[in-house]
Design a protein around this motif. Structure first.
Motif, PDB file in Angstrom:
ATOM      1  N   SER B  67     -31.669 -15.661  30.072  1.00 18.21           N
ATOM      2  CA  SER B  67     -31.527 -14.246  29.708  1.00 18.21           C
ATOM      3  C   SER B  67     -31.966 -13.324  30.840  1.00 18.21           C
ATOM      4  N   ALA B  71     -26.552 -11.233  37.255  1.00 16.91           N
ATOM      5  CA  ALA B  71     -25.138 -11.485  36.999  1.00 16.91           C
ATOM      6  C   ALA B  71     -24.505 -12.333  38.099  1.00 16.91           C
ATOM      7  N   ASP B  90     -31.116  -6.429  32.372  1.00 13.23           N
ATOM      8  CA  ASP B  90     -29.821  -5.841  32.020  1.00 13.23           C
ATOM      9  C   ASP B  90     -29.196  -6.442  30.771  1.00 13.23           C
ATOM     10  N   HIS B  91     -29.332  -7.768  30.630  1.00 12.11           N
ATOM     11  CA  HIS B  91     -28.616  -8.439  29.547  1.00 12.11           C
ATOM     12  C   HIS B  91     -29.185  -8.072  28.189  1.00 12.11           C
ATOM     13  N   TYR B  92     -30.462  -7.646  28.164  1.00  9.55           N
ATOM     14  CA  TYR B  92     -31.034  -7.192  26.890  1.00  9.55           C
ATOM     15  C   TYR B  92     -30.345  -5.893  26.474  1.00  9.55           C
ATOM     16  N   SER B  94     -27.436  -5.033  27.462  1.00  8.76           N
ATOM     17  CA  SER B  94     -26.053  -5.404  27.204  1.00  8.76           C
ATOM     18  C   SER B  94     -25.891  -5.972  25.797  1.00  8.76           C
ATOM     19  N   THR B 270     -18.889 -12.287  23.009  1.00  6.80           N
ATOM     20  CA  THR B 270     -19.181 -12.529  24.405  1.00  6.80           C
ATOM     21  C   THR B 270     -19.229 -14.001  24.732  1.00  6.80           C
ATOM     22  N   ASP B 272     -20.682 -14.534  27.699  1.00 11.43           N
ATOM     23  CA  ASP B 272     -21.722 -14.496  28.714  1.00 11.43           C
ATOM     24  C   ASP B 272     -23.022 -15.032  28.124  1.00 11.43           C
ATOM     25  N   ARG B 274     -25.844 -15.196  29.302  1.00 12.62           N
ATOM     26  CA  ARG B 274     -27.039 -14.388  29.562  1.00 12.62           C
ATOM     27  C   ARG B 274     -27.262 -13.397  28.423  1.00 12.62           C
ATOM     28  N   VAL B 275     -26.159 -12.830  27.918  1.00 15.17           N
ATOM     29  CA  VAL B 275     -26.259 -11.847  26.842  1.00 15.17           C
ATOM     30  C   VAL B 275     -26.666 -12.516  25.530  1.00 15.17           C
TER      31      VAL B 275
END
Lengths: 292, 309
Positions: B67, B71, B90-92, B94, B270, B272, B274-275
């Motif tokens: 997390s 990117a 950022d992903h939080y 996002s 998503t 992704d 990470r998100v």
């Protein structure tokens, strides 16, 4: 201590009884009634006798779910009885930092099954950590399809169940271990029994009731398995739904648009009888072995 | 070699608290071989502890690491990188933009706090009646509560859904909450706690003219604070973590609780990782904090629930 007003106890009980009756007893009775009808989730339904039960006997999806669920119970229960006990013995002694270890070992219990499922599906995906480690160690050439092969998916779900339940049963065993009289262990030590012998000859026999309890609890929990399989497969229960469990199939059949409430109720009763049977079976097994 | 110290699990949360050391150190020093063996044993014990530690906490750490990875950074495990090179939050943000994670968290909080309150209130009322009052039908009431424990929720969920719909509560948070509003386990825990209180105090209160309500509210309930904490915490966590029932009863994504919402995030919106990882961290970190703060009630609850439930 007699109440002055006869209705006083019932006022105390009223909210809890209302919940128990409205959300457990009535739905349960309704499940029994519906299982003899062809009702849909939209309502209606006619009495059809044993038709639903006859249909169950020839329903492949039901038998597949039953087999998968049975496999789940058979694999998970022995692991849940043994592994947490070993971990409990490991954390029993108060060495430095043991409180930290106990707390961390318990932490997966606190996470919801969905969180666990998402974490594990990332770990077990084809380019996830587990496959990378296996490949780095040259144990496999191609990534193992942990989540896309239905048999492997089922075993991945079992691993996750054990991971998440380990800390819970560890605490149950710790409480029981604390009740073993120290004098017995010391006497065995004086008699020359090593740690392993003390464990098998003193600890295990004394922990028997706790092991039966853990077996019962984990058997019932395994019979109801749903979220593990659902989250690891993004709701699909594997290709073609081949890793379906009983609860998965009940939900699929009985809920959603055009759900067959009547047929799903017959399946639900099979689940109810199954869990009841499991707890009776484990208890029986225990008392028979005791007599032998 | 000292015998294994068995300490009752009364308070596993405070390992640093001074443990009662029973005997003063033996006068004669132990033979060197024995001491070495004991040291080796402890070493092996720590090694095994570390192995279990990696297995239990590793998955959480990997998710946390994912997390936080930037990117431009590979999240795939080949070769595995535990520490992010370009850590970012950022992903939080996002995850919160993709689905209303905060509103899901608020829904979960409402349900969980609601369940904690109702389980303590209604559970203690019923538990008090079962423990302290004599009346016709007590066995029947007790039997009803025990019966609900034997019925797996999964086996009545279809009818439960129909019941909620006929009450007009489908797709509402009240509908999510009601079946968990007072569990039989909560009632039993309170009943056992009240049975464990000395009767004398309450009998004295009867002589002073105190009615049932006053005995319950002024004497009995304040005496079982520990059980109240256990019931509150377990009801809270159970409701927060519940997945199957909210999945069934909620249909509008705006009403989702966090568990259903996070699954929705990963399944629908998503790819992704990470998100998704950030979303799962949002769901689990509050509970882990709660647990590490209030551990001893968690452990106590497992003991009482498993043994008596």
């Amino acid at each position: 201590m007699t109440g002055r007003r006869w209705y006083a106890p019932w006022l105390f009980l009223a909210p809890a009884l209302a919940v128990a009756v409205t959300f457990f007893l009535i739905p349960f009775s309704n499940t029994v009634v519906l299982s003899f009808t062809d009702a849909s989730t939209l309502g209606g339904g006619h009495f059809t006798g044993l038709d639903n039960y006859r249909r169950l006997l020839s329903d492949d999806a039901f038998w597949l779910s039953l087999r998968n669920t049975a496999l789940y119970v058979v694999v998970v229960v022995p692991l849940m009885v043994v592994l947490p006990l070993l971990v409990a013995v490991l954390v029993q002694r108060r060495i430095a930092g043991i409180g930290f270890f106990r707390a961390v070992f318990y932490s997966p219990v606190v996470a919801s099954m969905v969180v666990a499922g998402l974490i594990w599906s990332w770990l077990l995906s084809s380019d996830g950590l587990v496959n990378s480690l296996l490949r780095a160690l040259h144990l496999v050439a191609e990534p193992l399809p942990f989540l896309t092969d239905s048999r492997l998916l089922l075993f991945s779900a079992m691993a996750m169940t054990v991971w998440k339940g380990l800390g819970y049963y560890m605490v149950v065993y710790l409480a029981a271990l604390a009740n073993i009289p120290r004098s017995l262990l010391e006497a065995a030590e004086v008699d020359g029994a090593g740690p392993v012998r003390r464990f098998t000859s003193v600890t295990v026999p004394l922990l028997r009731p706790t092991m039966v309890l853990v077996a019962t609890l984990s058997a019932i929990a395994s019979a109801k398995v749903f979220a593990e399989v659902y989250t690891l497969s993004d709701g699909s229960a594997g290709p073609g739904g081949e890793a379906r469990t009983l609860v998965y199939t009940i939900r699929e059949a009985g809920l959603g648009l055009g759900g067959e409430a009547g047929y799903a109720s017959a399946m639900s009763l099979a689940l109810f009888l199954g869990t009841l049977g499991l707890s009776v079976f484990v208890t029986r097994l225990n008392s028979q072995e005791r007599q032998a | 070699m000292s015998a294994p110290t068995t300490i009752p699990l009364a308070d596993p949360a405070h390992p640093s608290a001074p443990t009662p050391r029973e005997a003063p150190a033996p006068v004669t020093p132990k033979p060197r071989a024995l001491r070495l063996r004991a040291a080796g044993g402890t070493g092996v014990r720590y090694l095994l502890l570390l192995v279990v530690l990696v297995v239990t906490v590793g998955p959480f750490l990997w998710q946390l690491s994912t997390s936080l990875k930037g990117a431009g950074e590979s999240v795939f495990g080949y070769p595995p990188q535990l520490l992010p090179h370009e850590p970012t939050l950022d992903h939080y943000a996002s995850a919160a933009r993709t689905v209303p994670v905060l509103s899901y968290a608020f829904n979960s909080l409402l349900v969980a706090v609601g369940c904690a309150v109702t389980n303590c209130l209604f559970g203690s009322l019923a538990g008090y009646a079962l423990a302290r009052m004599r009346f016709r039908g007590r066995r029947i009431a007790f039997g009803i509560f025990l019966a609900t424990m034997i019925i797996p929720f999964e086996s009545i969920m279809v009818s439960e859904f129909l019941m909620m719909r006929s009450l007009g509560l489908n797709d509402t948070l009240v509908g999510v909450m009601l079946p968990l509003a007072v569990t039989s386990l909560s009632i039993l825990l309170f009943r056992n706690a009240f049975l464990g209180l000395p009767r004398e105090v309450e009998e004295a209160a009867v002589l002073d003219g105190a009615g049932e309500w006053q005995r319950y509210a002024r004497i009995a309930l304040p005496s079982v604070r520990g059980t109240t904490a256990v019931v509150a915490i377990f009801s809270f966590v159970f409701a927060w973590d519940d997945f199957l029932w909210p999945l069934i009863v909620l249909s509008d994504p705006a009403h989702y609780t966090l568990t259903v919402g996070i699954q929705y995030l990963s399944g629908t919106f998503t790819n992704d990782q990470r998100v998704v990882a950030a979303g799962t961290m949002i769901a689990v970190v509050p509970l882990l904090l709660l647990f590490f703060t209030l551990q001893r009630y968690f452990f106590r609850g497992v003991g009482e629930g498993a043994v008596k439930g």
